[in-house]
Design an enzyme around this catalytic site. Structure first.
Site, mmCIF file in Angstrom:
data_model
loop_
_atom_site.group_PDB
_atom_site.id
_atom_site.type_symbol
_atom_site.label_atom_id
_atom_site.label_comp_id
_atom_site.label_asym_id
_atom_site.label_seq_id
_atom_site.Cartn_x
_atom_site.Cartn_y
_atom_site.Cartn_z
ATOM 1 C CB SER A 265 -26.125 40.626 -15.129
ATOM 2 O OG SER A 265 -26.651 41.752 -15.926
ATOM 3 C CD GLU B 131 -22.851 38.259 -16.437
ATOM 4 O OE1 GLU B 131 -23.779 38.066 -17.139
ATOM 5 O OE2 GLU B 131 -21.963 39.311 -16.792
ATOM 6 N NE ARG C 299 -22.820 38.682 -20.237
ATOM 7 C CZ ARG C 299 -23.142 39.490 -21.409
ATOM 8 N NH1 ARG C 299 -22.765 39.200 -22.494
ATOM 9 N NH2 ARG C 299 -24.028 40.371 -20.971
HETATM 10 C C1 LIG Z 1 -22.573 47.837 -12.800
HETATM 11 C C2 LIG Z 1 -22.118 46.649 -13.718
HETATM 12 C C3 LIG Z 1 -22.467 46.455 -15.206
HETATM 13 C C4 LIG Z 1 -22.045 45.240 -15.939
HETATM 14 N N1 LIG Z 1 -22.415 45.417 -17.269
HETATM 15 C C5 LIG Z 1 -21.932 44.310 -17.776
HETATM 16 C C6 LIG Z 1 -22.454 44.279 -19.375
HETATM 17 O O1 LIG Z 1 -23.169 44.878 -19.648
HETATM 18 N N2 LIG Z 1 -21.920 43.323 -19.998
HETATM 19 C C7 LIG Z 1 -20.886 42.369 -19.419
HETATM 20 O O2 LIG Z 1 -20.422 41.633 -20.424
HETATM 21 N N3 LIG Z 1 -20.570 42.395 -18.173
HETATM 22 C C8 LIG Z 1 -21.114 43.533 -17.469
HETATM 23 N N4 LIG Z 1 -20.686 43.418 -16.012
HETATM 24 C C9 LIG Z 1 -19.634 42.570 -15.670
HETATM 25 C C10 LIG Z 1 -18.132 43.078 -15.648
HETATM 26 O O3 LIG Z 1 -18.116 44.374 -16.001
HETATM 27 C C11 LIG Z 1 -17.505 42.403 -16.774
HETATM 28 O O4 LIG Z 1 -17.319 40.946 -16.324
HETATM 29 C C12 LIG Z 1 -15.842 42.782 -16.714
HETATM 30 O O5 LIG Z 1 -15.238 42.115 -17.842
HETATM 31 C C13 LIG Z 1 -15.016 42.568 -15.287
HETATM 32 O O6 LIG Z 1 -13.868 43.091 -15.468
HETATM 33 P P1 LIG Z 1 -12.768 43.137 -14.146
HETATM 34 O O7 LIG Z 1 -11.434 43.538 -14.474
HETATM 35 O O8 LIG Z 1 -13.584 43.841 -13.153
HETATM 36 O O9 LIG Z 1 -12.873 41.470 -14.085
HETATM 37 P P2 LIG Z 1 -12.644 40.821 -12.515
HETATM 38 O O10 LIG Z 1 -13.850 40.841 -11.757
HETATM 39 O O11 LIG Z 1 -11.490 41.163 -11.863
HETATM 40 O O12 LIG Z 1 -12.335 39.226 -13.203
HETATM 41 C C14 LIG Z 1 -13.463 38.503 -13.887
HETATM 42 C C15 LIG Z 1 -12.847 37.249 -14.533
HETATM 43 O O13 LIG Z 1 -11.770 37.679 -15.328
HETATM 44 C C16 LIG Z 1 -10.488 37.038 -14.913
HETATM 45 N N5 LIG Z 1 -9.308 37.804 -15.135
HETATM 46 C C17 LIG Z 1 -9.320 39.033 -14.852
HETATM 47 N N6 LIG Z 1 -8.257 39.488 -15.369
HETATM 48 C C18 LIG Z 1 -7.461 38.679 -16.020
HETATM 49 C C19 LIG Z 1 -6.241 38.443 -16.819
HETATM 50 N N7 LIG Z 1 -5.521 39.499 -17.141
HETATM 51 N N8 LIG Z 1 -6.041 37.161 -17.320
HETATM 52 C C20 LIG Z 1 -6.695 36.102 -16.979
HETATM 53 N N9 LIG Z 1 -7.848 36.118 -16.489
HETATM 54 C C21 LIG Z 1 -8.186 37.321 -16.029
HETATM 55 C C22 LIG Z 1 -10.569 36.680 -13.553
HETATM 56 O O14 LIG Z 1 -9.911 35.645 -12.901
HETATM 57 C C23 LIG Z 1 -12.114 36.450 -13.256
HETATM 58 O O15 LIG Z 1 -12.398 35.154 -13.774
HETATM 59 C C24 LIG Z 1 -20.913 44.538 -15.257
HETATM 60 C C25 LIG Z 1 -20.654 44.805 -13.974
HETATM 61 C C26 LIG Z 1 -20.945 45.869 -13.235
HETATM 62 C C27 LIG Z 1 -20.528 45.900 -11.723
#
Ligand SMILES: Cc1cc2nc3c(=O)[nH]c(=O)nc-3n(C[C@H](O)[C@H](O)[C@H](O)COP(=O)(O)OP(=O)(O)OC[C@H]3O[C@@H](n4cnc5c(N)ncnc54)[C@H](O)[C@@H]3O)c2cc1C
Length: 343
Positions: free
Chosen positions: A229, A325, A160
């Site tokens: 999580s 996280e 992570r």
């Molecule tokens: C139901 C559910 C299940 C999940 N299961 C998992 C799992 O099994 N494993 C896991 O690892 N995670 C899991 N997650 C967490 C999530 O899916 C991941 O963290 C995912 O990568 C988030 O993507 P996002 O685009 O929504 O990120 P955001 O929430 O929009 O951003 C997350 C982080 O990334 C940064 N960011 C986003 N885009 C960029 C970019 N282009 N350049 C630089 N920084 C950027 C943001 O500033 C922030 O720090 C889960 C979440 C949910 C809701």
């Protein structure tokens, strides 16, 4: 460059809380990013699809919401190089690869969010992490105002974690992620739930199984707002783990190659008596204690208060400090969620 003013982010975060940003920049080209670099305020937040983001305050900071799309595939004798732009949806990319016979990402199916966010916390599930397939990350450097390539080693991936979450936080933006998939694919069936599949199983069958397990275990954010999580599974050193195990012999633990032992945060929260706990319209999920859910609240502050309650109860019972996280974003930008009353 597209910009939005006084924009409600309620539809852009999976906790579905309301938070208004004074200004949202939506860069979609390198020249937009160059323009943006000159406009950046002291505090801002880069938002992907908002599945790992808690907007704590009713006012959000300036938001950068990249809009980079496109996927390209190159085949060679040994395998496939796949490059995906940051704003592509992660699960769609997984489906696209498997449909083309490009195997490797099947264990990471149904992780919500964008491709650009995936390297930030080195997303992982069912025994696989992004770092196993990511060969290069393309990153726009706000200072130098140019694109830079990071090799896998340079990304400093671990559980992570990555360099983008630490040393390079807010210093630039990921525009593209590149993967290499060997043609000598073998399924990774190490994780409980997949280990009863035959060893000659297809990637499509692994993908289907992962989807089935995830849908049966995790609440769907579209039906019950959550961010997966909420806390990381703590990594304990051997001595601390032995101490814990003496007091709580049932603690689910996973030895790591580093010598540390990973302990299930959900179990700690459950044993602290919080599974199903509810207050102010938010709560700890009744089946998955690691997931904080929003039943009826419009305020990220309620989730923040709940997260602090969970942190403190777990610390009181086990002496372990949970680390969120989920990224906590205040009106002044990203900051730490936990108000340390211990440690
Ligand atoms: C139901 C559910 C299940 C999940 N299961 C998992 C799992 O099994 N494993 C896991 O690892 N995670 C899991 N997650 C967490 C999530 O899916 C991941 O963290 C995912 O990568 C988030 O993507 P996002 O685009 O929504 O990120 P955001 O929430 O929009 O951003 C997350 C982080 O990334 C940064 N960011 C986003 N885009 C960029 C970019 N282009 N350049 C630089 N920084 C950027 C943001 O500033 C922030 O720090 C889960 C979440 C949910 C809701």
């Amino acid at each position: 460059m597209k910009t939005l003013s006084n924009y409600s982010l309620k539809q852009n975060n999976s906790f579905a809380v309301d938070s208004i940003s004074p200004l949202v920049y939506c860069p979609s080209s390198e020249s937009d990013l160059q323009e943006l670099a000159d406009l950046l305020p002291a505090s801002f937040y880069i938002l992907g699809e908002g599945y790992n983001t808690l907007l704590v305050d009713s006012r959000a900071p300036v938001i950068i919401k990249p809009e980079f799309f496109g996927v390209s595939i190159r085949e060679c004798d040994e395998g496939y190089t796949v490059s995906a732009a940051a704003s592509e949806n992660w699960h769609e990319l997984v489906l696209h690869c498997i449909s083309k016979g490009i195997n490797g990402l099947e264990n990471l199916a149904l992780i919500p969010g964008s491709v650009g966010a995936a390297p930030i916390q080195n997303i992982g599930a069912y025994g696989v992490e992004l770092s196993q397939y990511c060969s290069e990350v393309t990153w726009f450097d706000f200072d130098k105002q140019q694109l830079t390539q990071f090799t896998n080693d340079e990304c400093k991936f671990s559980y992570r974690e990555s360099i983008f979450k630490h040393g390079l936080k807010n210093k630039g933006l990921i525009t593209q992620v590149t993967f290499f998939f060997t043609k000598k694919w073998k399924p990774n069936l190490s994780y409980a739930g997949l280990d009863d599949l035959p060893t000659n199983v297809s990637a499509q069958a692994v993908l289907n199984k992962v989807i089935e397990i995830r849908q049966s275990k995790l609440p769907d954010p579209n039906e019950l707002p959550n961010a997966g999580s909420f806390f990381k599974n703590p990594l304990l050193n051997k001595a601390d783990w032995l101490e814990l195990k003496k007091l709580f012999p049932d603690v689910p633990s996973y030895p790591q190659a580093s010598g540390h032992v990973k302990v299930a945060a959900g179990w700690l929260i459950q044993e602290a008596g919080l599974k199903g706990f509810e207050e102010n319209g938010v709560g700890v999920h009744k089946n998955q204690a690691l997931v904080l859910v929003n039943y009826t609240s419009n305020s990220g502050g309620s989730i923040s208060t709940l997260a602090n309650t969970v942190y403190n109860k777990v610390y009181e019972k086990f002496g372990i400090q949970l680390e969120p996280e989920v990224r906590a974003v205040f009106s002044t930008g990203e900051s730490t969620l936990i108000r340390l009353s211990h440690g």
